[in-house]
Write a protein that holds these residues in place. Structure first.
Motif, PDB file in Angstrom:
ATOM      1  N   ILE A 354       0.849  -1.200   0.000  1.00  0.00           N
ATOM      2  CA  ILE A 354       0.000   0.000   0.000  1.00  0.00           C
ATOM      3  C   ILE A 354       0.884   1.250   0.000  1.00  0.00           C
ATOM      4  O   ILE A 354       1.773   1.387   0.844  1.00  0.00           O
ATOM      5  CB  ILE A 354      -0.927   0.025   1.226  1.00  0.00           C
ATOM      6  N   THR A 355       0.633   2.152  -0.928  1.00  0.00           N
ATOM      7  CA  THR A 355       1.378   3.413  -0.953  1.00  0.00           C
ATOM      8  C   THR A 355       0.524   4.513  -1.566  1.00  0.00           C
ATOM      9  O   THR A 355      -0.173   4.291  -2.548  1.00  0.00           O
ATOM     10  CB  THR A 355       2.694   3.289  -1.741  1.00  0.00           C
ATOM     11  N   GLY A 356       0.594   5.675  -0.959  1.00  0.00           N
ATOM     12  CA  GLY A 356      -0.043   6.847  -1.540  1.00  0.00           C
ATOM     13  C   GLY A 356       0.906   7.613  -2.435  1.00  0.00           C
ATOM     14  O   GLY A 356       0.555   8.671  -2.962  1.00  0.00           O
ATOM     15  N   TRP A 357       2.096   7.063  -2.636  1.00  0.00           N
ATOM     16  CA  TRP A 357       3.140   7.709  -3.437  1.00  0.00           C
ATOM     17  C   TRP A 357       3.584   6.761  -4.553  1.00  0.00           C
ATOM     18  O   TRP A 357       4.642   6.137  -4.469  1.00  0.00           O
ATOM     19  CB  TRP A 357       4.337   8.096  -2.558  1.00  0.00           C
ATOM     20  N   PRO A 358       2.781   6.613  -5.599  1.00  0.00           N
ATOM     21  CA  PRO A 358       3.125   5.650  -6.657  1.00  0.00           C
ATOM     22  C   PRO A 358       4.422   5.963  -7.397  1.00  0.00           C
ATOM     23  O   PRO A 358       5.018   5.074  -7.999  1.00  0.00           O
ATOM     24  CB  PRO A 358       1.916   5.727  -7.608  1.00  0.00           C
ATOM     25  N   GLY A 359       4.868   7.214  -7.328  1.00  0.00           N
ATOM     26  CA  GLY A 359       6.150   7.565  -7.940  1.00  0.00           C
ATOM     27  C   GLY A 359       7.298   7.531  -6.954  1.00  0.00           C
ATOM     28  O   GLY A 359       8.422   7.902  -7.291  1.00  0.00           O
ATOM     29  N   ILE A 398      -2.813   8.202 -11.901  1.00  0.00           N
ATOM     30  CA  ILE A 398      -2.322   9.275 -12.788  1.00  0.00           C
ATOM     31  C   ILE A 398      -2.454  10.625 -12.091  1.00  0.00           C
ATOM     32  O   ILE A 398      -1.518  11.443 -12.101  1.00  0.00           O
ATOM     33  CB  ILE A 398      -3.097   9.261 -14.122  1.00  0.00           C
ATOM     34  N   ARG A 399      -3.601  10.882 -11.474  1.00  0.00           N
ATOM     35  CA  ARG A 399      -3.795  12.162 -10.781  1.00  0.00           C
ATOM     36  C   ARG A 399      -2.802  12.321  -9.628  1.00  0.00           C
ATOM     37  O   ARG A 399      -2.253  13.405  -9.411  1.00  0.00           O
ATOM     38  CB  ARG A 399      -5.230  12.273 -10.261  1.00  0.00           C
ATOM     39  N   ARG A 400      -2.546  11.239  -8.900  1.00  0.00           N
ATOM     40  CA  ARG A 400      -1.552  11.289  -7.818  1.00  0.00           C
ATOM     41  C   ARG A 400      -0.172  11.646  -8.371  1.00  0.00           C
ATOM     42  O   ARG A 400       0.536  12.489  -7.820  1.00  0.00           O
ATOM     43  CB  ARG A 400      -1.475   9.938  -7.117  1.00  0.00           C
ATOM     44  N   LEU A 401       0.224  10.990  -9.446  1.00  0.00           N
ATOM     45  CA  LEU A 401       1.550  11.236 -10.024  1.00  0.00           C
ATOM     46  C   LEU A 401       1.691  12.692 -10.459  1.00  0.00           C
ATOM     47  O   LEU A 401       2.736  13.320 -10.250  1.00  0.00           O
ATOM     48  CB  LEU A 401       1.788  10.305 -11.215  1.00  0.00           C
ATOM     49  N   VAL A 402       0.647  13.226 -11.072  1.00  0.00           N
ATOM     50  CA  VAL A 402       0.675  14.632 -11.512  1.00  0.00           C
ATOM     51  C   VAL A 402       0.738  15.560 -10.301  1.00  0.00           C
ATOM     52  O   VAL A 402       1.564  16.490 -10.258  1.00  0.00           O
ATOM     53  CB  VAL A 402      -0.556  14.952 -12.387  1.00  0.00           C
TER      54      VAL A 402
END
Length: 663
Positions: A354-359, A398-402
């Motif tokens: 689990i991560t809220g930071w995919p990048g 995608i929205r998280r990465l942006v």
């Protein structure tokens, strides 16, 4: 250049003993849940070669005895590799079909005599026209007879089979509804050759196999269940993940007329031939601890504990020694010492996905994170087979990465132009024509002429007609516009939106051209330009038209070529596979899971809805009645619910990913 790397993706390495037991005793033990003899092979090519071996041996035995060898043949795509292998042996003078008699398993009804839409034409194109069979030894049902002659035609077909001494073999594929030949659910075990109504799912599959826009007739003349079971041997073949669920029911479930292929359980010499993907739901592959001693890996342990939790409706940390012992998992107690130790191990493994930071999270310890902290920010390419797969499958990520300041590029691999309804073109042409008349003040302009030309085409268009190149271009423009709107909604600059228009897709038909090096080089050029630190690619290969698979193969081939060339950028790049449009990752395989809040899930839905042409009027929804935004939300919520039930954090929804390691 390796153009089929997706077929070599192995999420769970299956020990050879599970699908290639050395002795009959070992086979009996490992397959004890199976009610039909089943052989599993690492690939469809190996399985096809095995069937071809049996057919060759029996044809030669019949030749030696001076008799005909009588075959009932289906036209399903799963039989194509077998036909190609038999053709190869014939061309190599290894095998002759001069003593072979073929009975086509079914024919569409009604069809015109001169119609190209006949199953016998498929059979000839894929097999019979390429071997030395005597044309007089090829028999098929006549789909052009009058209705009052149908019954006589069917009875004559049965008699003709008997005049040749009956069927020696029936080679069959299986439909998504468990149908064999055209025997739909409800067909009885005593049914013989007859007229039958084809269900919507089967008709869609048949139309896909033809690769045209022409509609398959509503009925079929088909060999019945009893006719097929009269063969001395029956071979049922299936390849790929999309057949795994239905094959598990056929092989391990109960006999029922709602699943016609299950009647093969009554045949003394029925054989099922699967590749590992199609066998993935069988007990010996999915839950091997129930039938044998296991070679325990971290993924298998995770799979076993998730299964146990779901069976007992308990979270992981509440499983006890007694739970393990009573459910065939005592080996794990010996391996870990106690249920507590095993529980903690798997709980932590899942927690770390689990991560809220995919990048990757900058300035953080990334020891137990699925993505590394550096470099930051990252250059990211999201490859989307169609112009909406990106937001359907990973719109939240995608929205998280942006938002986390990564440089996100989206590459749309195909135009998606055949999946736009004619009414969408008409709507846009109305607007363009009106705009032109108001602002250009010219009724003789090129736009007006084109408008009239397209209007005339649609007025006389038949189901079997292919769109003109101009119409396909307009449909492609519609989808480009929708993709740009969705990217703008997700705050991706338009200079980072790439339309690759891979050539394999531009056949104008459902059936696509072969994917070639030309497609790969287009993808490779983008990789060389961006030099990404992260690549996201479709792992959802159950797309019924095969576009996802070809697109993923193009990306993997391009990566493979860059690896061979020693590209420096690839050394610092990770590749993540997403799903969502057609399936979701099994929890034992998930390596990164990105949680979404209710607001983020709503934003994802809105980005999917920007693709207006793919809402209610989308031509290709498969056998799932839900629209794509509904599927995505249901699957994302389902993943979050599963994590919650296992005792982990409770989120609104989650998007799951599996890492691809270049071969």
């Amino acid at each position: 250049m390796r153009l089929n790397l997706s077929s070599e993706i192995v999420l769970n390495k299956v020990p050879l003993a599970y699908y290639k037991p050395k002795t009959t005793v070992e086979y009996s033990e490992i397959s004890r849940m199976e009610k039909i003899h089943t052989d599993i092979f690492a690939s469809s090519m190996e399985g096809a070669a095995h069937v071809a071996d049996q057919v060759e041996k029996e044809i030669k035995a019949a030749q030696h005895e001076g008799r005909y060898y009588v075959m009932a043949l289906g036209t399903g795509l799963s039989l194509t590799p077998i036909y190609k292998e038999l053709q190869r042996r014939c061309e190599a003078k290894q095998l002759s079909f001069r003593n072979v008699v073929v009975f086509n398993a079914y024919e569409y009804y009604p069809v015109q005599k001169e119609s190209s839409l006949k199953s016998i034409n498929q059979l000839k194109e894929r097999f019979l026209d390429h071997v030395d069979i005597d044309p007089q030894n090829i028999f098929t049902l006549d789909g052009s007879v009058a209705q009052d002659a149908v019954q006589d035609t069917c009875h004559l077909y049965e008699k003709r089979i008997k005049t040749f001494g009956g069927l020696d073999i029936a080679l069959l594929g299986i439909g998504r509804m468990g149908n064999i030949a055209a025997n739909e659910p409800g067909s009885g075990i005593q049914s013989i050759t007859r007229l039958i109504l084809i269900g919507n799912t089967s008709r869609e599959e048949m139309e896909n196999s033809f690769g045209t826009n022409e509609q398959v007739p509503p009925c079929s003349l088909t060999m019945g269940i009893a006719t097929l079971l009269s063969a001395k041997s029956v071979y049922l073949t299936a390849w790929g993940d999309e057949k795994a669920e239905i094959m598990q029911k056929v092989i391990e479930g109960n006999i029922t007329d709602t699943l016609p292929a299950s009647f093969l359980q009554t045949h003394p010499n029925a054989n099922v031939i699967l590749d590992l993907s199609a066998a993935s739901h069988l007990t010996r592959i999915k839950h091997p601890w129930l039938v044998t001693n296991c070679e325990w890996t971290d993924k298998l342990v995770r799979s076993a504990l998730v299964w146990l939790c779901q069976k007992l409706h308990k979270p992981i940390l509440k499983l006890t020694n007694k739970d393990y012992n009573e459910n065939g998992l005592s080996e794990l107690l010996a391996l870990y010492g106690s249920a507590y130790n095993a529980n903690i191990k798997i709980f932590n493994d899942l927690q770390h996905t689990i991560t809220g930071w995919p990048g990757g999270k900058p300035n953080a310890d990334d020891t137990y994170r699925p993505e590394r902290a550096k470099p930051f920010p990252k250059r990211v390419i999201v490859f989307s087979p169609h112009p909406d797969d990106d937001v359907i499958s990973m719109g939240g990520t995608i929205r998280r990465l942006v938002q986390q300041k990564h440089e996100v590029h989206v590459a749309y691999e195909t135009s998606g132009n055949i999946a736009v309804g004619d009414e969408e073109v008409t709507r846009f042409m109305h607007f363009i024509n009106g705009f032109n008349q108001i602002f250009a003040d010219s009724k003789d302009s090129v736009i007006s002429k084109k408008y009239q030309e397209i209007k005339e085409f649609f007025a006389h268009k038949k189901e079997s007609d292919f769109d003109t190149r101009d119409i396909l271009t307009i449909k492609g423009l519609i989808r480009r516009g929708e993709a740009r709107t969705a990217c703008t909604f997700n705050e991706i600059p338009l200079n980072r939106v790439h339309f690759l228009d891979l050539p394999f897709y531009e056949s104008g038909k459902i059936e696509k051209l072969p994917m070639t090096e030309k497609d790969v080089e287009i993808v490779r050029a983008l990789l060389q330009e961006v030099k990404p630190h992260q690549i996201y690619v479709a792992g959802d290969l159950a797309d019924p038209h095969g576009t996802h698979k070809k697109c993923t193969d193009a990306v993997l081939a391009a990566i493979d070529e860059e690896k061979k060339a020693g590209a420096e950028w690839l050394k610092d790049c990770r590749i993540w596979m997403y799903r969502g449009a057609w399936a979701e990752w099994e929890i034992e395989n998930i390596e990164m899971c990105v949680p979404l809040s209710p607001e983020e899930l709503r934003a994802k839905r809105n980005s999917i809805l920007k693709h207006q042409s793919q809402m209610e009027s989308a031509p290709f929804l498969g056998n799932d009645e839900r629209l794509f935004w509904q599927r995505a939300e249901d699957r994302n919520r389902g993943t979050a619910q599963l994590y919650d039930e296992l005792g982990l954090a409770c989120y609104e929804a989650m998007e799951a990913f599996v890492e691809y390691i270049p071969l």
